[in-house]
Design a protein around this motif. Structure first.
Motif, PDB file in Angstrom:
ATOM      1  N   CYS A  64       1.040  -1.041   0.230  1.00 60.31           N
ATOM      2  CA  CYS A  64      -0.146  -0.221  -0.125  1.00 60.31           C
ATOM      3  C   CYS A  64       0.811   1.079  -0.028  1.00 60.31           C
ATOM      4  CB  CYS A  64      -0.871   0.455   1.208  1.00 60.31           C
ATOM      5  SG  CYS A  64      -0.222   0.536   2.589  1.00 60.31           S
ATOM      6  N   GLU A  65       2.055   1.396   0.366  1.00 62.98           N
ATOM      7  CA  GLU A  65       3.368   1.606  -0.245  1.00 62.98           C
ATOM      8  C   GLU A  65       3.674   2.912   1.481  1.00 62.98           C
ATOM      9  OE1 GLU A  65       3.004   4.958  -3.334  1.00 62.98           O
ATOM     10  OE2 GLU A  65       2.101   2.677  -4.672  1.00 62.98           O
ATOM     11  N   ASN A  66       2.906   2.341   2.581  1.00 59.69           N
ATOM     12  CA  ASN A  66       3.587   2.834   3.856  1.00 59.69           C
ATOM     13  C   ASN A  66       4.740   2.206   3.501  1.00 59.69           C
ATOM     14  OD1 ASN A  66       2.891   3.866   6.902  1.00 59.69           O
ATOM     15  ND2 ASN A  66       2.169   1.607   7.116  1.00 59.69           N
ATOM     16  N   GLU A  67       5.657   2.822   4.528  1.00 59.13           N
ATOM     17  CA  GLU A  67       6.410   2.424   6.007  1.00 59.13           C
ATOM     18  C   GLU A  67       6.874   2.500   6.964  1.00 59.13           C
ATOM     19  OE1 GLU A  67       9.524   4.700   3.975  1.00 59.13           O
ATOM     20  OE2 GLU A  67       9.081   3.995   1.397  1.00 59.13           O
ATOM     21  N   VAL A  68       5.542   2.547   7.474  1.00 65.15           N
ATOM     22  CA  VAL A  68       5.344   2.002   8.492  1.00 65.15           C
ATOM     23  C   VAL A  68       4.457   1.087   9.779  1.00 65.15           C
ATOM     24  CG1 VAL A  68       4.333   3.601  10.990  1.00 65.15           C
ATOM     25  CG2 VAL A  68       5.371   4.792   9.026  1.00 65.15           C
ATOM     26  N   PHE A  69       5.719   0.371  10.255  1.00 61.70           N
ATOM     27  CA  PHE A  69       4.871  -1.152  10.803  1.00 61.70           C
ATOM     28  C   PHE A  69       4.742  -1.548  12.341  1.00 61.70           C
ATOM     29  CE2 PHE A  69       7.397  -1.007   6.381  1.00 61.70           C
ATOM     30  CZ  PHE A  69       6.185  -1.224   5.241  1.00 61.70           C
ATOM     31  N   GLU A  70       4.532  -2.509  12.777  1.00 60.92           N
ATOM     32  CA  GLU A  70       4.567  -2.794  14.073  1.00 60.92           C
ATOM     33  C   GLU A  70       5.650  -4.178  13.325  1.00 60.92           C
ATOM     34  OE1 GLU A  70       1.341  -3.726  15.289  1.00 60.92           O
ATOM     35  OE2 GLU A  70       1.083  -2.028  16.247  1.00 60.92           O
ATOM     36  N   LEU A  71       6.213  -3.770  14.573  1.00 65.00           N
ATOM     37  CA  LEU A  71       7.865  -4.945  14.006  1.00 65.00           C
ATOM     38  C   LEU A  71       7.649  -6.770  14.497  1.00 65.00           C
ATOM     39  CD1 LEU A  71      10.982  -3.201  13.335  1.00 65.00           C
ATOM     40  CD2 LEU A  71       9.275  -3.769  11.766  1.00 65.00           C
ATOM     41  N   VAL A  72       7.624  -7.482  14.370  1.00 59.73           N
ATOM     42  CA  VAL A  72       8.335  -9.285  15.388  1.00 59.73           C
ATOM     43  C   VAL A  72       9.087  -9.835  14.774  1.00 59.73           C
ATOM     44  CG1 VAL A  72       6.969 -11.261  16.035  1.00 59.73           C
ATOM     45  CG2 VAL A  72       5.377  -9.472  15.917  1.00 59.73           C
ATOM     46  N   SER A  73      10.206  -9.907  15.757  1.00 56.10           N
ATOM     47  CA  SER A  73      11.234 -10.790  15.571  1.00 56.10           C
ATOM     48  C   SER A  73      10.743 -12.132  16.183  1.00 56.10           C
ATOM     49  CB  SER A  73      12.552  -9.943  15.703  1.00 56.10           C
ATOM     50  OG  SER A  73      12.809  -8.744  15.240  1.00 56.10           O
ATOM     51  N   GLY A  74      11.169 -13.470  15.248  1.00 55.77           N
ATOM     52  CA  GLY A  74      11.156 -14.154  15.331  1.00 55.77           C
ATOM     53  C   GLY A  74      12.585 -15.448  15.165  1.00 55.77           C
ATOM     54  N   VAL A  75      13.564 -16.027  16.317  1.00 55.00           N
ATOM     55  CA  VAL A  75      14.380 -16.577  15.403  1.00 55.00           C
ATOM     56  C   VAL A  75      14.062 -18.431  16.061  1.00 55.00           C
ATOM     57  CG1 VAL A  75      16.209 -15.300  16.839  1.00 55.00           C
ATOM     58  CG2 VAL A  75      14.852 -16.528  18.328  1.00 55.00           C
ATOM     59  N   ALA A  76      15.477 -18.941  14.674  1.00 56.71           N
ATOM     60  CA  ALA A  76      15.035 -20.795  15.174  1.00 56.71           C
ATOM     61  C   ALA A  76      16.565 -20.595  15.843  1.00 56.71           C
ATOM     62  CB  ALA A  76      15.385 -21.073  13.513  1.00 56.71           C
ATOM     63  N   VAL A  77      16.168 -21.860  16.440  1.00 53.96           N
ATOM     64  CA  VAL A  77      17.709 -21.956  17.141  1.00 53.96           C
ATOM     65  C   VAL A  77      17.972 -23.738  16.450  1.00 53.96           C
ATOM     66  CG1 VAL A  77      16.424 -20.234  19.001  1.00 53.96           C
ATOM     67  CG2 VAL A  77      16.408 -23.000  19.071  1.00 53.96           C
ATOM     68  N   HIS A  78      19.283 -23.520  17.093  1.00 51.62           N
ATOM     69  CA  HIS A  78      20.445 -25.124  16.735  1.00 51.62           C
ATOM     70  C   HIS A  78      19.303 -26.248  17.558  1.00 51.62           C
ATOM     71  CE1 HIS A  78      23.497 -23.720  13.547  1.00 51.62           C
ATOM     72  NE2 HIS A  78      23.180 -22.554  14.272  1.00 51.62           N
ATOM     73  N   ALA A  79      18.840 -27.199  17.291  1.00 51.73           N
ATOM     74  CA  ALA A  79      18.693 -28.150  17.865  1.00 51.73           C
ATOM     75  C   ALA A  79      18.877 -28.620  19.099  1.00 51.73           C
ATOM     76  CB  ALA A  79      18.419 -29.755  17.024  1.00 51.73           C
ATOM     77  N   GLY A  80      18.637 -28.497  20.191  1.00 56.19           N
ATOM     78  CA  GLY A  80      19.106 -29.174  21.989  1.00 56.19           C
ATOM     79  C   GLY A  80      19.772 -27.705  22.708  1.00 56.19           C
ATOM     80  N   THR A  81      19.516 -26.715  21.627  1.00 50.94           N
ATOM     81  CA  THR A  81      20.336 -25.478  22.630  1.00 50.94           C
ATOM     82  C   THR A  81      19.317 -24.255  22.590  1.00 50.94           C
ATOM     83  OG1 THR A  81      21.152 -24.512  20.493  1.00 50.94           O
ATOM     84  CG2 THR A  81      22.034 -26.440  21.494  1.00 50.94           C
ATOM     85  N   HIS A  82      19.775 -23.261  23.413  1.00 47.68           N
ATOM     86  CA  HIS A  82      19.412 -21.673  23.297  1.00 47.68           C
ATOM     87  C   HIS A  82      19.791 -21.396  22.297  1.00 47.68           C
ATOM     88  CE1 HIS A  82      16.214 -22.877  26.181  1.00 47.68           C
ATOM     89  NE2 HIS A  82      17.539 -22.964  26.698  1.00 47.68           N
ATOM     90  N   GLU A  83      20.813 -21.251  21.535  1.00 48.52           N
ATOM     91  CA  GLU A  83      21.477 -20.620  20.488  1.00 48.52           C
ATOM     92  C   GLU A  83      21.063 -20.775  19.218  1.00 48.52           C
ATOM     93  OE1 GLU A  83      25.135 -19.926  21.107  1.00 48.52           O
ATOM     94  OE2 GLU A  83      24.432 -20.467  23.238  1.00 48.52           O
TER      95      GLU A  83
END
Length: 146
Positions: A91-110
Motif C-alpha cells: 500500500c506504499e506505507n513504510e511504518v510497521f509494527e515489528l515482530v522478530s523470531g529466531v530458529a535455534v540449533h537443536a537442543g540449544t538456545h543458540e
C-alpha cells in the motif's frame, strides 16, 4: 482477528497474527522460529520504519515517534559494507509494527536463523520482510536487542 488472505497476501490486526504468519513462513523455510519478540522503542512507541540488508545480516528500525534508530539483534557487528534498504508495504506505507523470531540449533538456545515480520499500520498486511542465517549466540540476549 485471525489471519485473512486477500489475493496473494495475508492480513491481520494483532501481534499474534503477525507472529502466526512468521511461524508459518519459518516452517516453510525449514528453520522453524521458536522464540519471538515485539519491537518497542525506549520512548514507548511500537511503530517503525525498517531497513535491512539480508546478505550482510543487518536490520535497522527507526521509531516513527522520536526518530531514534536502533540496530536490531547483532547488526552492529555486520555494518561494514552493508547497504540497508527501506522496506515498504504494497500500500506504499513504510511504518510497521515489528515482530522478530529466531530458529535455534537443536537442543540449544543458540540462534540459527533470524526472521523479521511486519504488520502494516495502514492496511494490516502481515508478512516476513527479511530473514537470514544468523549465528548470534543466546536467543534471549539476541531478542532483547530487537
Amino acid at each position: 482477528m485471525a489471519l485473512t488472505k486477500k489475493g496473494e497476501f495475508w492480513y491481520g490486526t494483532t501481534s499474534g497474527d503477525t507472529q502466526a504468519e512468521l511461524r508459518s513462513y519459518s516452517i516453510a523455510n525449514g528453520h522453524e522460529a521458536v522464540r519471538f519478540a515485539t519491537s518497542k522503542c525506549a520512548c514507548g512507541c511500537r511503530t517503525f520504519a525498517l531497513q535491512t540488508d539480508e546478505e550482510a545480516g543487518v536490520a535497522i528500525r527507526t521509531c516513527s515517534d522520536c526518530g531514534q534508530e536502533h540496530l536490531m539483534g547483532d547488526s552492529a557487528g555486520h555494518l561494514e559494507g552493508a547497504a540497508p534498504e527501506t522496506h515498504g508495504c504494497v500500500c506504499e506505507n513504510e511504518v510497521f509494527e515489528l515482530v522478530s523470531g529466531v530458529a535455534v540449533h537443536a537442543g540449544t538456545h543458540e540462534v540459527r536463523w533470524y526472521y523479521i515480520a511486519c504488520h502494516c499500520v495502514e492496511c494490516n498486511l502481515v508478512g516476513v520482510f527479511a530473514d537470514w542465517p544468523c549465528e548470534a549466540g543466546d536467543a534471549a540476549a539476541f531478542l532483547a536487542e530487537v
